[in-house]
Write a protein that holds these residues in place. Structure first.
Motif, PDB file in Angstrom:
ATOM      1  N   GLN A   1       3.543   3.822 -10.813  1.00 30.73           N
ATOM      2  CA  GLN A   1       3.515   2.794  -9.770  1.00 30.73           C
ATOM      3  C   GLN A   1       2.420   1.767 -10.028  1.00 30.73           C
ATOM      4  O   GLN A   1       2.567   0.593  -9.681  1.00 30.73           O
ATOM      5  N   LYS A   2       1.349   2.189 -10.666  1.00 30.61           N
ATOM      6  CA  LYS A   2       0.265   1.274 -11.000  1.00 30.61           C
ATOM      7  C   LYS A   2       0.763   0.141 -11.893  1.00 30.61           C
ATOM      8  O   LYS A   2       0.288  -0.994 -11.805  1.00 30.61           O
ATOM      9  N   TRP A   3       1.766   0.448 -12.734  1.00 29.87           N
ATOM     10  CA  TRP A   3       2.265  -0.539 -13.691  1.00 29.87           C
ATOM     11  C   TRP A   3       3.632  -1.094 -13.302  1.00 29.87           C
ATOM     12  O   TRP A   3       4.384  -1.566 -14.151  1.00 29.87           O
ATOM     13  N   GLY A   4       3.935  -1.024 -12.022  1.00 30.25           N
ATOM     14  CA  GLY A   4       5.101  -1.745 -11.525  1.00 30.25           C
ATOM     15  C   GLY A   4       6.398  -0.971 -11.446  1.00 30.25           C
ATOM     16  O   GLY A   4       7.445  -1.565 -11.179  1.00 30.25           O
ATOM     17  N   PHE A   5       6.381   0.337 -11.662  1.00 28.11           N
ATOM     18  CA  PHE A   5       7.592   1.147 -11.543  1.00 28.11           C
ATOM     19  C   PHE A   5       7.626   1.791 -10.159  1.00 28.11           C
ATOM     20  O   PHE A   5       6.967   2.807  -9.907  1.00 28.11           O
ATOM     21  N   ALA A   6       8.404   1.214  -9.264  1.00 30.62           N
ATOM     22  CA  ALA A   6       8.432   1.686  -7.878  1.00 30.62           C
ATOM     23  C   ALA A   6       9.276   2.940  -7.714  1.00 30.62           C
ATOM     24  O   ALA A   6       8.984   3.787  -6.870  1.00 30.62           O
ATOM     25  N   HIS A   7      10.331   3.082  -8.508  1.00 31.49           N
ATOM     26  CA  HIS A   7      11.240   4.227  -8.394  1.00 31.49           C
ATOM     27  C   HIS A   7      10.974   5.198  -9.539  1.00 31.49           C
ATOM     28  O   HIS A   7      11.379   4.966 -10.682  1.00 31.49           O
TER      29      HIS A   7
END
Length: 347
Positions: A295-301
């Motif tokens: 999630q830190k690098w933009g992967f929400a799922h």
């Protein structure tokens, strides 16, 4: 049991003269491998192996007449670099000689067999297919359009093939003497050099693109888009936003990436993010959360992220985070006077 010794840097060495014990040791390290005698000749073997980041480097010395059977593995390739003696690799309906100045590459999409007629010395690499894909993508600065396909024979008599053979000899001596595995940094550098030489020496379906003298100039808006992605990699972005930042239409940006990076802008961004996540997972504490890093690098799922990660790198993100290979505890326990094997630890 054969002589077995272990240390904590993903290193294993064993030697002996009994093929049944040899077969048992190999099958416990790599499921499905079998060793069979092909004559009444006496047999001797000495194997020194280092495993790191999913890549195995195996320095072997054999005498005798026997065969080693390997099961198919869609994600793993095998490279055999002869140093002395001869052998034959049987793959599907083909027999590939492994002799002086001729290496063999096996994609392992089907079962294969290595027939030894000793004395024989060689260096063997077992590596994830994605590692070669990743290195070629890095050179091209683009995602591959189709599965990487290599020729089966490597010319070791000239050019990068000759350099590959010389480096293989140095690595074999370093592993057999049990000195090279004690220097992780040195081992990592020579292994990286060997993989790059392999890509140059072995023809494949991207050789022509790699051999271009000069890459066509990349349009400024494609360069600008890549720079913008790097600067905002951890937050959500849309194609429209990236195009506006570059002062072009979304269609123009799409066309530029397809022509010069062989992919779309959003797919390129996804690969950038996956590479950054992998880098952080490789150096993170095993107790850290994959979810938090993703999630830190933009992967929400996270579920979708795990699938994307496995497709690109051939393993789950949790496997990268842990990267500790378990070895069955009963290998080498028949003789209480010898060292018990331990789980291979991260080098």
């Amino acid at each position: 049991m054969p002589d077995v010794s272990w240390n904590t840097f993903d290193h294993l060495s064993f030697a002996g003269a009994d093929l049944q014990e040899f077969s048992t040791s190999l099958s416990r390290l790599h499921s499905g491998i079998q060793v069979r005698s092909e004559s009444q000749r006496n047999t001797k073997y000495q194997v020194n192996m280092v495993r790191t980041r999913g890549i195995s480097v195996i320095a072997s010395r054999y005498d005798g007449d026997f065969s080693i059977h390997f099961p198919a593995s869609i994600d793993t390739a095998m490279v055999l670099i002869p140093l002395t003696g001869s052998a034959m690799v049987a793959v599907a309906d083909r027999n590939l000689p492994s002799i002086q100045n001729k290496g063999v590459f096996v994609d392992r999409l089907s079962d294969n067999q290595l027939r030894i007629a000793g004395p024989r010395t060689h260096l063997c690499l077992r590596l994830p297919h994605f590692e070669l894909t990743r290195r070629i993508e890095a050179r091209l600065n683009a995602s591959l359009r189709e599965r990487l396909q290599f020729a089966t024979e490597i010319d070791l008599s000239q050019g990068p093939g000759l350099d590959l053979a010389r480096l293989a000899m140095a690595i074999h001596h370093g592993l057999a003497g049990e000195t090279l595995h004690k220097s992780p940094a040195a081992l990592g550098h020579v292994l990286g050099a060997m993989l790059e030489l392999l890509i140059d020496a072995l023809p494949h379906n991207y050789s022509q693109e790699l051999s271009r003298d000069r890459e066509a100039p990349v349009p400024w808006h494609v360069k600008r888009a890549i720079h913008y992605m790097h600067g905002n990699i951890s937050r959500a972005m849309t194609l429209k936003e990236i195009a506006e930042a570059c002062g072009v239409s979304a269609r123009t940006l799409q066309d530029g990436f397809r022509k010069f990076r062989m992919t779309t802008p959003m797919a390129y961004l996804e690969h950038m993010r996956l590479d950054v996540v992998r880098q952080e997972l490789s150096s993170a504490d095993p107790e850290q959360s994959v979810r938090v890093i993703a999630q830190k690098w933009g992967f929400a799922h996270v579920g979708r992220f795990s699938g994307q990660y496995r497709k690109r790198f051939g393993e789950l993100p949790s496997q990268t985070l842990r990267r500790i290979v378990e070895i069955p505890a009963d290998v080498g326990t028949a003789d209480s006077g010898r060292s018990r094997p331990r789980a291979l630890a991260k080098g």
